[in-house]
Write an enzyme that holds these catalytic residues in place. Structure first.
Site, PDB file in Angstrom:
ATOM      1  N   SER A 165       0.853  -1.249   0.175  1.00 28.74           N
ATOM      2  CA  SER A 165      -0.122  -0.103  -0.078  1.00 28.74           C
ATOM      3  C   SER A 165       0.885   1.285   0.171  1.00 28.74           C
ATOM      4  O   SER A 165       2.013   1.359   0.417  1.00 28.74           O
ATOM      5  CB  SER A 165      -0.759  -0.083   1.263  1.00 28.74           C
ATOM      6  OG  SER A 165      -1.704   1.235   1.314  1.00 28.74           O
ATOM      7  N   TYR A 187      -2.158  -0.671  10.426  1.00 29.29           N
ATOM      8  CA  TYR A 187      -2.136  -0.782   9.048  1.00 29.29           C
ATOM      9  C   TYR A 187      -0.893  -0.561   8.489  1.00 29.29           C
ATOM     10  O   TYR A 187      -0.272  -1.220   7.700  1.00 29.29           O
ATOM     11  CB  TYR A 187      -3.528  -0.127   8.532  1.00 29.29           C
ATOM     12  CG  TYR A 187      -3.570  -0.338   7.138  1.00 29.29           C
ATOM     13  CD1 TYR A 187      -3.941  -1.723   6.355  1.00 29.29           C
ATOM     14  CD2 TYR A 187      -3.332   0.504   6.031  1.00 29.29           C
ATOM     15  CE1 TYR A 187      -4.214  -1.801   5.339  1.00 29.29           C
ATOM     16  CE2 TYR A 187      -3.391   0.375   4.840  1.00 29.29           C
ATOM     17  CZ  TYR A 187      -4.096  -0.777   4.227  1.00 29.29           C
ATOM     18  OH  TYR A 187      -4.163  -1.139   2.752  1.00 29.29           O
TER      19      TYR A 187
HETATM   20  N1  LIG Z   1      -8.819  -0.124  -1.612  1.00 27.13           N
HETATM   21  C1  LIG Z   1      -7.753   0.638  -1.324  1.00 27.13           C
HETATM   22  O1  LIG Z   1      -7.898   1.668  -1.234  1.00 27.13           O
HETATM   23  C2  LIG Z   1      -6.311   0.064  -0.843  1.00 27.13           C
HETATM   24  C3  LIG Z   1      -5.368   0.748  -0.935  1.00 27.13           C
HETATM   25  C4  LIG Z   1      -4.030   0.324  -0.449  1.00 27.13           C
HETATM   26  C5  LIG Z   1      -4.180  -1.042  -0.225  1.00 27.13           C
HETATM   27  N2  LIG Z   1      -5.236  -1.896  -0.348  1.00 27.13           N
HETATM   28  C6  LIG Z   1      -4.955  -3.422  -0.319  1.00 27.13           C
HETATM   29  O2  LIG Z   1      -5.708  -4.221  -1.130  1.00 27.13           O
HETATM   30  C7  LIG Z   1      -5.719  -5.225  -0.515  1.00 27.13           C
HETATM   31  C8  LIG Z   1      -7.393  -5.871  -0.976  1.00 27.13           C
HETATM   32  O3  LIG Z   1      -8.143  -4.843  -0.243  1.00 27.13           O
HETATM   33  P1  LIG Z   1      -9.606  -4.065  -0.958  1.00 27.13           P
HETATM   34  O4  LIG Z   1      -9.316  -2.663  -0.916  1.00 27.13           O
HETATM   35  O5  LIG Z   1      -9.798  -4.695  -2.191  1.00 27.13           O
HETATM   36  O6  LIG Z   1     -10.776  -4.347   0.168  1.00 27.13           O
HETATM   37  P2  LIG Z   1     -11.495  -5.569   0.387  1.00 27.13           P
HETATM   38  O7  LIG Z   1     -12.773  -5.036  -0.582  1.00 27.13           O
HETATM   39  O8  LIG Z   1     -12.237  -5.355   2.052  1.00 27.13           O
HETATM   40  O9  LIG Z   1     -11.150  -6.886   0.065  1.00 27.13           O
HETATM   41  C9  LIG Z   1     -10.304  -7.637   1.126  1.00 27.13           C
HETATM   42  C10 LIG Z   1     -10.353  -8.965   0.551  1.00 27.13           C
HETATM   43  O10 LIG Z   1      -9.602  -9.745   1.485  1.00 27.13           O
HETATM   44  C11 LIG Z   1     -10.198 -10.839   1.989  1.00 27.13           C
HETATM   45  N3  LIG Z   1      -9.736 -11.090   3.679  1.00 27.13           N
HETATM   46  C12 LIG Z   1      -9.695 -10.313   4.560  1.00 27.13           C
HETATM   47  N4  LIG Z   1      -9.315 -11.130   5.551  1.00 27.13           N
HETATM   48  C13 LIG Z   1      -9.074 -12.120   5.207  1.00 27.13           C
HETATM   49  C14 LIG Z   1      -8.619 -13.332   5.732  1.00 27.13           C
HETATM   50  N5  LIG Z   1      -8.362 -13.583   7.290  1.00 27.13           N
HETATM   51  N6  LIG Z   1      -8.428 -14.419   4.981  1.00 27.13           N
HETATM   52  C15 LIG Z   1      -8.893 -14.577   3.738  1.00 27.13           C
HETATM   53  N7  LIG Z   1      -9.237 -13.627   3.006  1.00 27.13           N
HETATM   54  C16 LIG Z   1      -9.429 -12.402   3.841  1.00 27.13           C
HETATM   55  C17 LIG Z   1     -11.735 -10.438   2.052  1.00 27.13           C
HETATM   56  O11 LIG Z   1     -12.665 -11.244   1.882  1.00 27.13           O
HETATM   57  P3  LIG Z   1     -13.170 -12.267   3.093  1.00 27.13           P
HETATM   58  O12 LIG Z   1     -13.733 -11.134   3.895  1.00 27.13           O
HETATM   59  O13 LIG Z   1     -14.585 -12.991   2.373  1.00 27.13           O
HETATM   60  O14 LIG Z   1     -12.258 -13.258   3.759  1.00 27.13           O
HETATM   61  C18 LIG Z   1     -11.723  -9.605   0.656  1.00 27.13           C
HETATM   62  O15 LIG Z   1     -11.999 -10.439  -0.259  1.00 27.13           O
HETATM   63  C19 LIG Z   1      -5.573  -5.151   0.711  1.00 27.13           C
HETATM   64  O16 LIG Z   1      -4.463  -6.126   1.125  1.00 27.13           O
HETATM   65  C20 LIG Z   1      -5.382  -3.838   1.078  1.00 27.13           C
HETATM   66  O17 LIG Z   1      -4.546  -3.710   2.141  1.00 27.13           O
HETATM   67  C21 LIG Z   1      -6.453  -1.422  -0.954  1.00 27.13           C
END
Ligand SMILES: NC(=O)c1ccc[n+]([C@@H]2O[C@H](COP(=O)([O-])OP(=O)(O)OC[C@H]3O[C@@H](n4cnc5c(N)ncnc54)[C@H](OP(=O)(O)O)[C@@H]3O)[C@@H](O)[C@H]2O)c1
Length: 283
Positions: A141, A154
């Site tokens: 991130s 985080y």
């Molecule tokens: N969106 C942003 O602005 C942003 C910015 C920087 C980095 N990121 C990173 O991008 C990645 C994806 O996040 P996102 O933004 O797409 O958020 P999201 O929509 O909340 O997706 C997160 C995913 O991770 C899964 N997950 C969470 N805990 C888990 C666990 N213990 N075991 C297995 N799966 C798990 C969730 O599925 P379940 O709940 O079904 O398990 C979901 O599919 C993350 O690493 C996040 O830190 C996002």
């Protein structure tokens, strides 16, 4: 010519947001995709979307803190799709709150998923990736590049992920496996609607929409970076600029963060004052 025709891809955190968009993007590029996350109903929806568009997908419901489950998912994917060519360790969530308000358990829960979950994923898939001289993507991130108030858990977990990725880049290069550290800025997803326990709440995203990149556009950039075996990629224009600015002038970025988060910090501190038990002298 589709870029991942016939390839086998496994994505953790594929039930929503970036992971789900990545799964659809890889399927559109000709790959068969294994979908890993905890919620099977949401994974099933992504699988149905991919199949409806003529693609191939497999659901492996699993928590990334379960190393055995991840190993089983990797083996099952390799068996079903004839190997494993690309893996994206994407699952993650955000614990928020000032350090003084968080428990050690909150920090451990954050690292269990965001950091140790990545290590468990990489260890589970590594034999397969070495065999295929494949591609590993790890989602860090922009938040891992610098600090900001109320997000220490985080940010620290993502800084650790980025450092880990930089090291294993060299280790896996020996085996012909490329490692891409993918660092998004604000991307549309459910992450800001998930609570400190890692559960989806349905609360709206507080980040202004104009600052948030659609997940499909983020996924397209990620697929391109993985295809080119780039070592690092920042997703969103603001992430690219802020990362560059932070390298040139960390003091300036610290000042900007301080200015932009003043209200947020005051809100957290007020909430903390209101929940503090009254002292024994009644003050
Ligand atoms: N969106 C942003 O602005 C942003 C910015 C920087 C980095 N990121 C990173 O991008 C990645 C994806 O996040 P996102 O933004 O797409 O958020 P999201 O929509 O909340 O997706 C997160 C995913 O991770 C899964 N997950 C969470 N805990 C888990 C666990 N213990 N075991 C297995 N799966 C798990 C969730 O599925 P379940 O709940 O079904 O398990 C979901 O599919 C993350 O690493 C996040 O830190 C996002």
């Amino acid at each position: 010519m589709r870029r991942f025709e016939g390839a086998s891809v496994m994505i953790t955190g594929a039930s929503s947001g970036i992971g789900a968009a990545l799964a659809r993007a890889f399927a559109a590029e000709g790959a068969s995709v294994a979908l890993v996350a905890r919620r099977p109903d949401r994974l099933d929806q992504v699988r149905r979307d991919i199949e409806a568009a003529g693609g191939r997908a497999l659901v492996c419901a699993c928590d990334v803190s379960d190393a055995e489950g991840l190993r089983a998912a990797a083996d099952q994917t390799a068996e079903a799709f004839g190997g494993l060519d690309v893996v994206v360790a994407n699952a993650g969530f955000g614990v928020s709150g000032c350090l003084e308000a968080l428990e050690m358990e909150d920090y451990r829960r954050q690292f269990e998923v965001n950091f140790f979950g990545v290590i468990a994923t990489v260890q589970a898939v590594l034999p397969h990736l070495i065999r295929s001289k494949g591609r590993l993507g790890v989602v860090g991130s922009l938040a891992g590049c610098f600090g900001s108030p109320t997000t220490s858990a985080y940010n620290a977990s993502k800084a650790a992920v980025m450092s880990l990725t930089e090291s294993i880049y060299h280790e896996l290069d020996e085996h012909g496996v490329s490692v891409t550290c993918i660092n998004p800025g604000f991307v549309a997803s459910e992450i800001r609607s998930v609570n400190n326990q890692g559960k989806y709440t349905g609360n709206p995203d507080p980040v202004p929409r104009w600052l948030v990149l659609p997940a499909e556009r983020a996924a397209a950039d990620m697929v391109r970076a993985l295809h080119r075996r780039k070592p690092v990629v920042f997703i969103t224009a603001h992430a690219r600029w802020l990362a560059r600015l932070n390298r040139l002038s960390p003091c300036l970025v610290r000042w900007v963060v301080r200015r932009m988060t003043r209200g947020k910090l005051a809100k957290f501190q007020a909430a903390r004052r209101n929940t503090r038990p009254p002292s024994s002298d009644g003050a």
